[in-house]
Write a protein that holds these residues in place. Structure first.
Motif, mmCIF file in Angstrom:
data_model
loop_
_atom_site.group_PDB
_atom_site.id
_atom_site.type_symbol
_atom_site.label_atom_id
_atom_site.label_comp_id
_atom_site.label_asym_id
_atom_site.label_seq_id
_atom_site.Cartn_x
_atom_site.Cartn_y
_atom_site.Cartn_z
ATOM 1 N N ARG A 158 -12.533 -13.608 -25.137
ATOM 2 C CA ARG A 158 -13.233 -12.578 -24.370
ATOM 3 C C ARG A 158 -13.799 -13.115 -23.053
ATOM 4 O O ARG A 158 -13.648 -12.488 -22.001
ATOM 5 N N GLN A 159 -14.436 -14.270 -23.092
ATOM 6 C CA GLN A 159 -15.068 -14.801 -21.892
ATOM 7 C C GLN A 159 -14.036 -15.247 -20.853
ATOM 8 O O GLN A 159 -14.231 -15.061 -19.649
ATOM 9 N N THR A 160 -12.925 -15.803 -21.306
ATOM 10 C CA THR A 160 -11.870 -16.214 -20.376
ATOM 11 C C THR A 160 -11.245 -15.004 -19.717
ATOM 12 O O THR A 160 -10.994 -14.988 -18.502
ATOM 13 N N PHE A 161 -11.007 -13.974 -20.512
ATOM 14 C CA PHE A 161 -10.454 -12.729 -19.976
ATOM 15 C C PHE A 161 -11.406 -12.112 -18.958
ATOM 16 O O PHE A 161 -10.997 -11.694 -17.870
ATOM 17 N N LEU A 162 -12.673 -12.061 -19.308
ATOM 18 C CA LEU A 162 -13.680 -11.507 -18.404
ATOM 19 C C LEU A 162 -13.680 -12.253 -17.068
ATOM 20 O O LEU A 162 -13.675 -11.636 -15.993
ATOM 21 N N ALA A 163 -13.649 -13.567 -17.111
ATOM 22 C CA ALA A 163 -13.688 -14.358 -15.880
ATOM 23 C C ALA A 163 -12.437 -14.150 -15.042
ATOM 24 O O ALA A 163 -12.511 -14.038 -13.807
ATOM 25 N N SER A 177 -4.859 -7.005 -31.604
ATOM 26 C CA SER A 177 -5.726 -8.168 -31.799
ATOM 27 C C SER A 177 -6.844 -8.287 -30.770
ATOM 28 O O SER A 177 -7.752 -9.109 -30.950
ATOM 29 N N ASN A 178 -6.795 -7.496 -29.707
ATOM 30 C CA ASN A 178 -7.791 -7.687 -28.635
ATOM 31 C C ASN A 178 -8.233 -6.367 -28.003
ATOM 32 O O ASN A 178 -8.351 -6.269 -26.782
ATOM 33 N N GLU A 179 -8.524 -5.393 -28.838
ATOM 34 C CA GLU A 179 -9.033 -4.122 -28.308
ATOM 35 C C GLU A 179 -10.347 -4.300 -27.563
ATOM 36 O O GLU A 179 -10.726 -3.454 -26.740
ATOM 37 N N TRP A 180 -11.046 -5.405 -27.828
ATOM 38 C CA TRP A 180 -12.280 -5.694 -27.085
ATOM 39 C C TRP A 180 -12.038 -5.762 -25.579
ATOM 40 O O TRP A 180 -12.977 -5.626 -24.781
ATOM 41 N N LEU A 211 -13.149 -4.302 -19.640
ATOM 42 C CA LEU A 211 -12.719 -3.551 -18.455
ATOM 43 C C LEU A 211 -13.750 -2.492 -18.075
ATOM 44 O O LEU A 211 -14.057 -2.309 -16.888
ATOM 45 N N ALA A 212 -14.285 -1.797 -19.074
ATOM 46 C CA ALA A 212 -15.318 -0.797 -18.790
ATOM 47 C C ALA A 212 -16.568 -1.464 -18.227
ATOM 48 O O ALA A 212 -17.191 -0.960 -17.283
ATOM 49 N N GLU A 213 -16.931 -2.622 -18.790
ATOM 50 C CA GLU A 213 -18.096 -3.372 -18.302
ATOM 51 C C GLU A 213 -17.927 -3.770 -16.840
ATOM 52 O O GLU A 213 -18.897 -3.758 -16.058
ATOM 53 N N GLN A 269 -8.384 9.203 -23.053
ATOM 54 C CA GLN A 269 -9.692 8.591 -22.812
ATOM 55 C C GLN A 269 -10.130 7.852 -24.065
ATOM 56 O O GLN A 269 -10.173 8.426 -25.157
ATOM 57 N N ARG A 270 -10.443 6.569 -23.919
ATOM 58 C CA ARG A 270 -10.855 5.761 -25.052
ATOM 59 C C ARG A 270 -12.365 5.822 -25.254
ATOM 60 O O ARG A 270 -13.117 6.209 -24.351
ATOM 61 N N ALA A 271 -12.800 5.393 -26.445
ATOM 62 C CA ALA A 271 -14.227 5.396 -26.762
ATOM 63 C C ALA A 271 -15.012 4.492 -25.828
ATOM 64 O O ALA A 271 -16.214 4.697 -25.626
ATOM 65 N N GLU A 272 -14.328 3.480 -25.260
ATOM 66 C CA GLU A 272 -14.998 2.560 -24.330
ATOM 67 C C GLU A 272 -15.238 3.177 -22.958
ATOM 68 O O GLU A 272 -15.693 2.500 -22.034
ATOM 69 N N GLN A 273 -14.907 4.456 -22.805
ATOM 70 C CA GLN A 273 -15.081 5.183 -21.552
ATOM 71 C C GLN A 273 -14.155 4.645 -20.457
ATOM 72 O O GLN A 273 -14.561 4.441 -19.303
#
Length: 281
Positions: free
Chosen positions: A99-104, A134-137, A142-144, A172-176
């Protein structure tokens, strides 16, 4: 069956070079990219000329690595009225990142593009459509980061990607965040990939034309198409140390892509992702 001329469809380009592609990631590492002679600037400018000739606007999903090295190219794409979206920074599949690598990675790309353009970048596409089970997070990330839509899933079975039982149309996903899957056509109990890329080069144009028409007529949904600047470049270097499957996927029918693209642009109506799907900041 006549062309479904009333539907506006989304034209998209994944802006990356030939040495970035997943098909070659076993033989080319990111630290070696600077050893290759880039071709993405010239190829993308050729695409701008092609789109201009047909009066078409497109969404360009730009790799951050490319944007850092060719800022004037990105500004020119934007100046010509096309949409700029993010393809991440380093073309690493999202399934291979935590998650953190993807975010960066995504933040670096988004921030750089927004600094170049002076406006928000609202669209994202994962390399190799690599958001899945495996990575719906990734949608939360992306929303963040402030994205309004993603086009990162392909509801087919494939050795590199695929979410065959996920939605086939924009939703539209739950993550907006809106997810816009790559299009497929249900035929004989199977979901046939019709979204572009290697399949577009492999299929005869008459088959592509038929499948797109059938999709529009049957589904009453916009169609979206994707491809890469290197796909109009038949003169690019050949990487003979790649596997036979990878070489086939990458090089098949490169010499015919531009003429097929001309016909596709002429036969259907096109615009950007944000216009076709009504996405707002």
């Amino acid at each position: 069956m006549k062309d479904v001329q009333t539907c506006l469809n989304a034209m998209t380009v994944d802006v990356e070079d030939f040495f970035h592609v997943s098909a070659f990631d076993k033989i080319i590492k990111p630290q070696d990219w600077d050893q290759y002679q880039p071709r993405v600037d010239g190829n993308t400018r050729r695409l701008l000329d092609i789109f201009s000739r047909h009066g078409v606007k497109s969404t360009f999903f730009v790799l951050g690595w490319v944007a850092e090295r060719y800022p004037e190219l990105i500004k020119e794409i934007h100046a010509q009225g096309h949409e700029i979206a993010s393809h991440g920074y380093a073309h690493r599949r999202a399934t291979e990142q935590d998650r953190q690598t993807f975010l960066a990675d995504v933040r670096r790309s988004k921030n750089h593009l927004e600094d170049l353009l002076g406006e928000a970048v609202i669209g994202y596409r994962a390399p190799s459509f690599s958001i899945g089970y495996s990575n719906e997070w990734a949608f939360e990330v992306l929303a963040e980061l402030g994205f309004s839509y993603s086009s990162s899933t392909y509801p087919v079975k494939h050795d590199l990607y695929g979410t065959p039982d996920w939605p086939r149309f924009a939703y539209q996903r739950a993550e907006q965040i809106m997810e816009i899957p790559i299009p497929t056509l249900k035929m004989m109990g199977r979901q046939i990939p019709i979204g572009g890329g290697g399949y577009f080069r492999l299929y005869p144009y008459a088959l592509t034309h038929y499948l797109v028409n059938k999709y529009l007529d049957k589904e009453k949904q916009p169609y979206s198409f994707y491809f890469h600047p290197w796909e109009i470049d038949a003169d690019q270097p050949r990487l003979n140390n790649a596997s036979a499957k990878s070489r086939f996927r990458h090089y098949v029918n490169l010499q015919h892509t531009e003429s097929k693209l001309d016909r596709l642009l002429q036969d259907f109506r096109w615009s950007t992702m944000k216009d076709v799907y009504g996405v707002n900041v």
